[in-house]
Design a protein around this motif. Structure first.
Motif, PDB file in Angstrom:
ATOM      1  N   TYR A 141       0.831  -1.210   0.000  1.00 42.81           N
ATOM      2  CA  TYR A 141       0.000   0.000   0.000  1.00 42.81           C
ATOM      3  C   TYR A 141       0.863   1.257   0.000  1.00 42.81           C
ATOM      4  O   TYR A 141       0.576   2.213  -0.705  1.00 42.81           O
ATOM      5  N   ALA A 142       1.904   1.260   0.805  1.00 43.87           N
ATOM      6  CA  ALA A 142       2.742   2.452   0.957  1.00 43.87           C
ATOM      7  C   ALA A 142       3.514   2.799  -0.314  1.00 43.87           C
ATOM      8  O   ALA A 142       3.900   3.951  -0.510  1.00 43.87           O
ATOM      9  N   LYS A 143       3.737   1.827  -1.172  1.00 45.81           N
ATOM     10  CA  LYS A 143       4.504   2.079  -2.394  1.00 45.81           C
ATOM     11  C   LYS A 143       3.862   3.136  -3.269  1.00 45.81           C
ATOM     12  O   LYS A 143       4.554   3.947  -3.876  1.00 45.81           O
ATOM     13  N   ASP A 144       2.535   3.154  -3.334  1.00 46.14           N
ATOM     14  CA  ASP A 144       1.850   4.113  -4.205  1.00 46.14           C
ATOM     15  C   ASP A 144       2.133   5.550  -3.770  1.00 46.14           C
ATOM     16  O   ASP A 144       2.429   6.405  -4.591  1.00 46.14           O
ATOM     17  N   ALA A 145       2.038   5.804  -2.470  1.00 46.28           N
ATOM     18  CA  ALA A 145       2.306   7.154  -1.958  1.00 46.28           C
ATOM     19  C   ALA A 145       3.779   7.505  -2.144  1.00 46.28           C
ATOM     20  O   ALA A 145       4.118   8.649  -2.460  1.00 46.28           O
ATOM     21  N   TYR A 146       4.647   6.517  -1.970  1.00 52.61           N
ATOM     22  CA  TYR A 146       6.082   6.763  -2.136  1.00 52.61           C
ATOM     23  C   TYR A 146       6.390   7.155  -3.575  1.00 52.61           C
ATOM     24  O   TYR A 146       7.052   8.153  -3.842  1.00 52.61           O
ATOM     25  N   LEU A 147       5.886   6.368  -4.510  1.00 53.72           N
ATOM     26  CA  LEU A 147       6.171   6.624  -5.927  1.00 53.72           C
ATOM     27  C   LEU A 147       5.537   7.927  -6.413  1.00 53.72           C
ATOM     28  O   LEU A 147       6.085   8.592  -7.291  1.00 53.72           O
ATOM     29  N   THR A 154       6.460   6.837   5.308  1.00 58.22           N
ATOM     30  CA  THR A 154       5.819   5.584   5.700  1.00 58.22           C
ATOM     31  C   THR A 154       6.527   4.389   5.071  1.00 58.22           C
ATOM     32  O   THR A 154       6.810   3.399   5.745  1.00 58.22           O
ATOM     33  N   PHE A 155       6.827   4.467   3.784  1.00 59.98           N
ATOM     34  CA  PHE A 155       7.507   3.376   3.090  1.00 59.98           C
ATOM     35  C   PHE A 155       8.866   3.105   3.730  1.00 59.98           C
ATOM     36  O   PHE A 155       9.218   1.963   4.036  1.00 59.98           O
ATOM     37  N   GLN A 156       9.628   4.171   3.957  1.00 59.97           N
ATOM     38  CA  GLN A 156      10.956   4.023   4.556  1.00 59.97           C
ATOM     39  C   GLN A 156      10.864   3.482   5.984  1.00 59.97           C
ATOM     40  O   GLN A 156      11.667   2.642   6.392  1.00 59.97           O
ATOM     41  N   LEU A 157       9.879   3.928   6.736  1.00 59.24           N
ATOM     42  CA  LEU A 157       9.683   3.454   8.102  1.00 59.24           C
ATOM     43  C   LEU A 157       9.377   1.961   8.118  1.00 59.24           C
ATOM     44  O   LEU A 157       9.926   1.211   8.933  1.00 59.24           O
ATOM     45  N   LEU A 158       8.518   1.514   7.226  1.00 59.89           N
ATOM     46  CA  LEU A 158       8.191   0.083   7.153  1.00 59.89           C
ATOM     47  C   LEU A 158       9.436  -0.743   6.856  1.00 59.89           C
ATOM     48  O   LEU A 158       9.642  -1.800   7.456  1.00 59.89           O
ATOM     49  N   LEU A 159      10.276  -0.265   5.955  1.00 56.19           N
ATOM     50  CA  LEU A 159      11.516  -0.972   5.643  1.00 56.19           C
ATOM     51  C   LEU A 159      12.433  -1.033   6.866  1.00 56.19           C
ATOM     52  O   LEU A 159      12.991  -2.084   7.186  1.00 56.19           O
ATOM     53  N   ARG A 160      12.559   0.105   7.565  1.00 56.01           N
ATOM     54  CA  ARG A 160      13.408   0.132   8.768  1.00 56.01           C
ATOM     55  C   ARG A 160      12.881  -0.807   9.857  1.00 56.01           C
ATOM     56  O   ARG A 160      13.652  -1.342  10.636  1.00 56.01           O
ATOM     57  N   LYS A 161      11.571  -0.999   9.901  1.00 55.48           N
ATOM     58  CA  LYS A 161      10.971  -1.845  10.936  1.00 55.48           C
ATOM     59  C   LYS A 161      10.888  -3.319  10.525  1.00 55.48           C
ATOM     60  O   LYS A 161      10.309  -4.124  11.227  1.00 55.48           O
ATOM     61  N   GLY A 162      11.457  -3.666   9.375  1.00 56.43           N
ATOM     62  CA  GLY A 162      11.560  -5.074   9.012  1.00 56.43           C
ATOM     63  C   GLY A 162      10.714  -5.559   7.855  1.00 56.43           C
ATOM     64  O   GLY A 162      10.747  -6.739   7.523  1.00 56.43           O
ATOM     65  N   ALA A 174       5.004 -10.546  -5.312  1.00 55.92           N
ATOM     66  CA  ALA A 174       5.724  -9.634  -4.428  1.00 55.92           C
ATOM     67  C   ALA A 174       5.592  -8.212  -4.978  1.00 55.92           C
ATOM     68  O   ALA A 174       5.024  -7.988  -6.056  1.00 55.92           O
ATOM     69  N   LEU A 175       6.142  -7.266  -4.236  1.00 54.12           N
ATOM     70  CA  LEU A 175       6.060  -5.864  -4.617  1.00 54.12           C
ATOM     71  C   LEU A 175       6.572  -5.626  -6.039  1.00 54.12           C
ATOM     72  O   LEU A 175       5.971  -4.878  -6.815  1.00 54.12           O
ATOM     73  N   GLU A 182      11.785   0.159 -13.384  1.00 57.15           N
ATOM     74  CA  GLU A 182      12.272   1.480 -12.980  1.00 57.15           C
ATOM     75  C   GLU A 182      11.702   1.879 -11.609  1.00 57.15           C
ATOM     76  O   GLU A 182      12.425   2.385 -10.748  1.00 57.15           O
ATOM     77  N   GLN A 183      10.425   1.626 -11.410  1.00 57.91           N
ATOM     78  CA  GLN A 183       9.810   1.947 -10.120  1.00 57.91           C
ATOM     79  C   GLN A 183      10.395   1.085  -8.998  1.00 57.91           C
ATOM     80  O   GLN A 183      10.634   1.579  -7.897  1.00 57.91           O
ATOM     81  N   PHE A 184      10.649  -0.181  -9.305  1.00 57.87           N
ATOM     82  CA  PHE A 184      11.197  -1.062  -8.273  1.00 57.87           C
ATOM     83  C   PHE A 184      12.604  -0.600  -7.871  1.00 57.87           C
ATOM     84  O   PHE A 184      12.956  -0.628  -6.696  1.00 57.87           O
ATOM     85  N   ALA A 185      13.373  -0.125  -8.843  1.00 58.71           N
ATOM     86  CA  ALA A 185      14.715   0.405  -8.526  1.00 58.71           C
ATOM     87  C   ALA A 185      14.580   1.618  -7.621  1.00 58.71           C
ATOM     88  O   ALA A 185      15.371   1.797  -6.670  1.00 58.71           O
ATOM     89  N   GLN A 186      13.575   2.437  -7.870  1.00 61.73           N
ATOM     90  CA  GLN A 186      13.328   3.600  -7.013  1.00 61.73           C
ATOM     91  C   GLN A 186      12.967   3.150  -5.591  1.00 61.73           C
ATOM     92  O   GLN A 186      13.451   3.721  -4.611  1.00 61.73           O
ATOM     93  N   LEU A 187      12.141   2.122  -5.479  1.00 62.65           N
ATOM     94  CA  LEU A 187      11.736   1.614  -4.158  1.00 62.65           C
ATOM     95  C   LEU A 187      12.930   1.007  -3.419  1.00 62.65           C
ATOM     96  O   LEU A 187      13.071   1.201  -2.218  1.00 62.65           O
ATOM     97  N   ARG A 188      13.786   0.286  -4.141  1.00 59.32           N
ATOM     98  CA  ARG A 188      14.969  -0.294  -3.508  1.00 59.32           C
ATOM     99  C   ARG A 188      15.905   0.791  -2.977  1.00 59.32           C
ATOM    100  O   ARG A 188      16.563   0.615  -1.956  1.00 59.32           O
ATOM    101  N   GLY A 189      15.888   1.942  -3.635  1.00 60.09           N
ATOM    102  CA  GLY A 189      16.718   3.061  -3.217  1.00 60.09           C
ATOM    103  C   GLY A 189      16.213   3.732  -1.932  1.00 60.09           C
ATOM    104  O   GLY A 189      16.881   4.600  -1.387  1.00 60.09           O
ATOM    105  N   ALA A 190      15.052   3.337  -1.481  1.00 55.66           N
ATOM    106  CA  ALA A 190      14.480   3.945  -0.261  1.00 55.66           C
ATOM    107  C   ALA A 190      15.208   3.485   0.990  1.00 55.66           C
ATOM    108  O   ALA A 190      15.079   4.089   2.037  1.00 55.66           O
ATOM    109  N   PHE A 191      15.973   2.419   0.872  1.00 55.09           N
ATOM    110  CA  PHE A 191      16.688   1.887   2.052  1.00 55.09           C
ATOM    111  C   PHE A 191      17.720   2.853   2.539  1.00 55.09           C
ATOM    112  O   PHE A 191      18.535   3.386   2.018  1.00 55.09           O
TER     113      PHE A 191
END
Length: 191
Positions: A141-147, A154-162, A174-175, A182-191
């Motif tokens: 769900y959070a990916k849409d707001a992130y992108l 929220t997306f980054q917080l979820l990643l930090r929390k596991g 999967a996501l 291209e979007q998945f590369a952007q999401l991976r960069g959120a770490f």
């Protein structure tokens, strides 16, 4: 007298907590209009009050008899604090009012990417990977707001929390299966 107004498990929990400190004759309840007095998937405040010997009163009576506290727990009516002769008047809901009222109040701030709501839930021990009944994870769900750039926290917080990018839904997807490369590369960069 303590008056507890509301519905469902939260109000029954409030009543049971009050009964640890006060006798049934020192407590009254004001039930929501749709409380049938029968437990279902949520407990009934009316049924609990009857079980514990706590009297039910109207909101009008509550304004007069509340002498210790008035506690509204998901109550279905507008309460006017100024009508009480006490200062301990509490209105407790699962979300910020009046922005999020009605059904499923705890999910709307998350769906609208309000980072403080997700942060608070995670601090309270919410599972960052727990899927809904369709297997959709919070990260999905959070990916849409992130992108869209609406809320990256929220997306980054979820990643930090596991939360894991690889977590799959009930369809085994999967996501990465829901976004472009291209979007998945952007999401991976959120770490």
């Amino acid at each position: 007298m303590i008056v507890i107004a509301g519905k469902n498990n939260i109000s029954v929990f409030g009543l049971e907590r009050a009964l640890r400190q006060f006798s049934p004759d020192e407590i009254a309840v004001v039930c929501n209009r749709n409380d049938t007095g029968v437990d279902g998937w949520q407990r009934s405040l009316r049924a609990a009050a009857q079980k514990y010997g706590v009297r039910e009163i109207s909101l009008e009576a509550a304004y007069e008899v509340a002498s210790i506290a008035f506690i509204s727990l998901e109550f279905d009516r507008i309460v006017v604090p100024g009508r009480f002769s006490i200062s301990r008047v509490f209105n407790i809901h699962f979300s910020r009012l009046p922005e999020y009222k009605g059904m499923f109040t705890s999910v709307w701030p998350l769906l609208e990417s309000r980072a403080e709501a997700g942060d608070w839930l995670l601090q309270q021990g919410a599972d960052p990977e727990r899927p809904n009944n369709k297997g959709t994870t919070p990260l999905m769900y959070a990916k849409d707001a992130y992108l869209a750039g609406r809320c990256r926290k929220t997306f980054q917080l979820l990643l930090r929390k596991g939360a894991r990018l690889e977590a799959a839904d009930h369809c085994g997807r999967a996501l990465a299966d829901y976004v472009t490369d291209e979007q998945f590369a952007q999401l991976r960069g959120a770490f």
